[in-house]
Design a protein around this motif. Structure first.
Motif, PDB file in Angstrom:
ATOM      1  N   VAL A  72     -11.239 -49.717  16.694  1.00  0.00           N
ATOM      2  CA  VAL A  72     -10.478 -48.626  16.397  1.00  0.00           C
ATOM      3  C   VAL A  72     -10.551 -48.438  14.884  1.00  0.00           C
ATOM      4  O   VAL A  72     -10.761 -47.507  14.288  1.00  0.00           O
ATOM      5  N   GLN A  73     -10.563 -49.617  14.266  1.00  0.00           N
ATOM      6  CA  GLN A  73     -10.803 -49.806  12.822  1.00  0.00           C
ATOM      7  C   GLN A  73     -12.015 -49.242  12.502  1.00  0.00           C
ATOM      8  O   GLN A  73     -12.089 -48.519  11.354  1.00  0.00           O
ATOM      9  N   PHE A  74     -12.942 -49.606  13.171  1.00  0.00           N
ATOM     10  CA  PHE A  74     -14.300 -49.106  12.659  1.00  0.00           C
ATOM     11  C   PHE A  74     -14.247 -47.640  12.975  1.00  0.00           C
ATOM     12  O   PHE A  74     -14.872 -46.911  12.020  1.00  0.00           O
ATOM     13  N   MET A  75     -13.961 -46.974  13.754  1.00  0.00           N
ATOM     14  CA  MET A  75     -13.928 -45.599  14.000  1.00  0.00           C
ATOM     15  C   MET A  75     -13.090 -45.072  13.196  1.00  0.00           C
ATOM     16  O   MET A  75     -13.511 -43.830  12.442  1.00  0.00           O
ATOM     17  N   SER A  76     -11.790 -45.590  12.688  1.00  0.00           N
ATOM     18  CA  SER A  76     -11.054 -44.980  11.665  1.00  0.00           C
ATOM     19  C   SER A  76     -11.801 -44.965  10.119  1.00  0.00           C
ATOM     20  O   SER A  76     -11.904 -44.114   9.649  1.00  0.00           O
ATOM     21  N   ASP A  77     -12.590 -46.248   9.971  1.00  0.00           N
ATOM     22  CA  ASP A  77     -13.123 -46.094   8.671  1.00  0.00           C
ATOM     23  C   ASP A  77     -14.307 -45.190   8.748  1.00  0.00           C
ATOM     24  O   ASP A  77     -14.621 -44.541   7.747  1.00  0.00           O
ATOM     25  N   LEU A  78     -15.340 -45.150  10.002  1.00  0.00           N
ATOM     26  CA  LEU A  78     -16.366 -44.178   9.856  1.00  0.00           C
ATOM     27  C   LEU A  78     -15.951 -42.782   9.879  1.00  0.00           C
ATOM     28  O   LEU A  78     -16.444 -42.039   8.956  1.00  0.00           O
ATOM     29  N   PHE A  79     -15.004 -42.360  10.601  1.00  0.00           N
ATOM     30  CA  PHE A  79     -14.606 -40.912  10.532  1.00  0.00           C
ATOM     31  C   PHE A  79     -13.764 -40.649   9.155  1.00  0.00           C
ATOM     32  O   PHE A  79     -13.934 -39.549   8.715  1.00  0.00           O
ATOM     33  N   GLY A  80     -13.146 -41.690   8.588  1.00  0.00           N
ATOM     34  CA  GLY A  80     -12.557 -41.371   7.312  1.00  0.00           C
ATOM     35  C   GLY A  80     -13.469 -41.019   6.302  1.00  0.00           C
ATOM     36  O   GLY A  80     -13.436 -40.093   5.261  1.00  0.00           O
ATOM     37  N   ALA A  81     -14.758 -41.943   6.534  1.00  0.00           N
ATOM     38  CA  ALA A  81     -15.989 -41.546   5.559  1.00  0.00           C
ATOM     39  C   ALA A  81     -16.338 -40.165   5.600  1.00  0.00           C
ATOM     40  O   ALA A  81     -16.886 -39.510   4.697  1.00  0.00           O
ATOM     41  N   ASP A 113     -25.910 -37.389   4.761  1.00  0.00           N
ATOM     42  CA  ASP A 113     -24.812 -38.552   4.313  1.00  0.00           C
ATOM     43  C   ASP A 113     -24.412 -39.159   5.270  1.00  0.00           C
ATOM     44  O   ASP A 113     -23.933 -40.566   5.181  1.00  0.00           O
ATOM     45  N   MET A 114     -23.809 -38.384   6.553  1.00  0.00           N
ATOM     46  CA  MET A 114     -23.467 -39.219   7.778  1.00  0.00           C
ATOM     47  C   MET A 114     -24.496 -40.439   7.961  1.00  0.00           C
ATOM     48  O   MET A 114     -23.765 -41.411   8.414  1.00  0.00           O
ATOM     49  N   VAL A 115     -25.647 -40.048   8.055  1.00  0.00           N
ATOM     50  CA  VAL A 115     -26.774 -40.929   8.543  1.00  0.00           C
ATOM     51  C   VAL A 115     -26.604 -42.188   7.755  1.00  0.00           C
ATOM     52  O   VAL A 115     -26.649 -43.569   8.123  1.00  0.00           O
ATOM     53  N   ARG A 116     -26.590 -42.020   6.243  1.00  0.00           N
ATOM     54  CA  ARG A 116     -26.420 -43.037   5.243  1.00  0.00           C
ATOM     55  C   ARG A 116     -25.402 -43.784   5.254  1.00  0.00           C
ATOM     56  O   ARG A 116     -25.383 -45.027   5.135  1.00  0.00           O
ATOM     57  N   VAL A 117     -24.247 -43.081   5.589  1.00  0.00           N
ATOM     58  CA  VAL A 117     -22.948 -43.969   5.913  1.00  0.00           C
ATOM     59  C   VAL A 117     -23.165 -45.128   6.867  1.00  0.00           C
ATOM     60  O   VAL A 117     -22.756 -46.048   6.889  1.00  0.00           O
ATOM     61  N   VAL A 118     -23.614 -44.555   8.017  1.00  0.00           N
ATOM     62  CA  VAL A 118     -23.722 -45.575   9.418  1.00  0.00           C
ATOM     63  C   VAL A 118     -25.052 -46.676   8.948  1.00  0.00           C
ATOM     64  O   VAL A 118     -24.621 -47.636   9.204  1.00  0.00           O
ATOM     65  N   ASP A 119     -25.963 -46.117   8.358  1.00  0.00           N
ATOM     66  CA  ASP A 119     -26.815 -47.200   7.897  1.00  0.00           C
ATOM     67  C   ASP A 119     -26.141 -48.115   6.897  1.00  0.00           C
ATOM     68  O   ASP A 119     -26.655 -49.356   7.113  1.00  0.00           O
ATOM     69  N   GLU A 120     -25.435 -47.955   5.967  1.00  0.00           N
ATOM     70  CA  GLU A 120     -24.712 -48.645   4.999  1.00  0.00           C
ATOM     71  C   GLU A 120     -23.890 -49.611   5.807  1.00  0.00           C
ATOM     72  O   GLU A 120     -23.859 -50.668   5.338  1.00  0.00           O
ATOM     73  N   TRP A 121     -23.022 -48.952   6.840  1.00  0.00           N
ATOM     74  CA  TRP A 121     -22.244 -49.929   7.487  1.00  0.00           C
ATOM     75  C   TRP A 121     -22.770 -50.862   8.590  1.00  0.00           C
ATOM     76  O   TRP A 121     -22.671 -52.068   8.472  1.00  0.00           O
ATOM     77  N   ALA A 122     -24.145 -50.599   9.098  1.00  0.00           N
ATOM     78  CA  ALA A 122     -24.830 -51.345   9.694  1.00  0.00           C
ATOM     79  C   ALA A 122     -25.642 -52.643   9.016  1.00  0.00           C
ATOM     80  O   ALA A 122     -25.748 -53.830   9.694  1.00  0.00           O
ATOM     81  N   LYS A 123     -25.935 -52.117   7.835  1.00  0.00           N
ATOM     82  CA  LYS A 123     -26.532 -53.127   6.907  1.00  0.00           C
ATOM     83  C   LYS A 123     -25.409 -54.215   6.533  1.00  0.00           C
ATOM     84  O   LYS A 123     -25.750 -55.556   6.456  1.00  0.00           O
ATOM     85  N   GLY A 124     -24.118 -53.839   6.509  1.00  0.00           N
ATOM     86  CA  GLY A 124     -23.170 -54.717   6.211  1.00  0.00           C
ATOM     87  C   GLY A 124     -22.856 -55.866   7.447  1.00  0.00           C
ATOM     88  O   GLY A 124     -22.354 -56.833   7.329  1.00  0.00           O
ATOM     89  N   LEU A 125     -23.200 -55.454   8.706  1.00  0.00           N
ATOM     90  CA  LEU A 125     -23.337 -56.108   9.584  1.00  0.00           C
ATOM     91  C   LEU A 125     -24.142 -57.345   9.787  1.00  0.00           C
ATOM     92  O   LEU A 125     -23.858 -58.432  10.393  1.00  0.00           O
ATOM     93  N   GLY A 126     -25.253 -57.286   8.936  1.00  0.00           N
ATOM     94  CA  GLY A 126     -26.319 -58.272   9.000  1.00  0.00           C
ATOM     95  C   GLY A 126     -27.564 -57.948   9.816  1.00  0.00           C
ATOM     96  O   GLY A 126     -27.887 -57.754  10.822  1.00  0.00           O
TER      97      GLY A 126
END
Length: 152
Positions: A86-95, A139-152
């Motif tokens: 839920v937190q992930f979806m909230s953060d992503l959709f908020g972005a 930009d949506m793709v960029r946001v997801v890519d940045e999130w995924a890179k943060g996961l390692g």
């Protein structure tokens, strides 16, 4: 007698004042809720309608939509707690919402992991810019890519 009338008038004025404050608060709250549910230009048009008038309907000759669906979300979610998902979806959709504001793209709907946004003629959006939707989608793709890179 004058004292009694003055006291009665004061009480009446206070009741009117309190009632007006409640009415103003209710009107403001209703407008905020409607602005989250409908395009702002539609809310403005509805607010200008006379009482009991039918609500306007709109058709659009030209519209551009962007839709995202998160590939692999089920596999990802199976390794996380419900609160984390839920937190992930909230953060992503908020972005995505912030990107929509930047690119003047209207969020049409979110369903599960799908996010749908776009532009069309008034009153959906002030401008109908397909290029804005394309940049928004990139930009949506960029946001997801940045999130995924943060996961390692």
């Amino acid at each position: 007698l004058c004292l009694f009338l003055a006291h009665d008038e004061e009480n009446s004025s206070r009741r009117q004042f309190k009632a007006q404050k409640v009415l103003d608060w209710t009107e403001t709250r209703t407008t905020v809720i409607l602005d989250t549910l409908m395009p702002h230009l539609v809310v403005d048009a509805v607010a200008k309608l006379p009482p009991n008038a039918p609500w306007p309907t709109n058709s659009y000759r030209h519209a551009t939509l962007a839709q995202s669906a998160l590939c692999g979300l089920n596999a990802f979610a199976s390794t996380k707690s419900p609160a984390q998902v839920v937190q992930f979806m909230s953060d992503l959709f908020g972005a995505y919402d912030k990107l929509g504001d930047i690119h003047k793209v209207y969020k049409v709907e979110t369903v599960g992991d799908a996010y749908i946004a776009g532009v069309a003629e008034r009153p959906l959006t002030p401008e109908n810019s397909p290029v804005g939707v394309i940049v928004f989608a990139l930009d949506m793709v960029r946001v997801v890519d940045e999130w995924a890179k943060g996961l390692g």
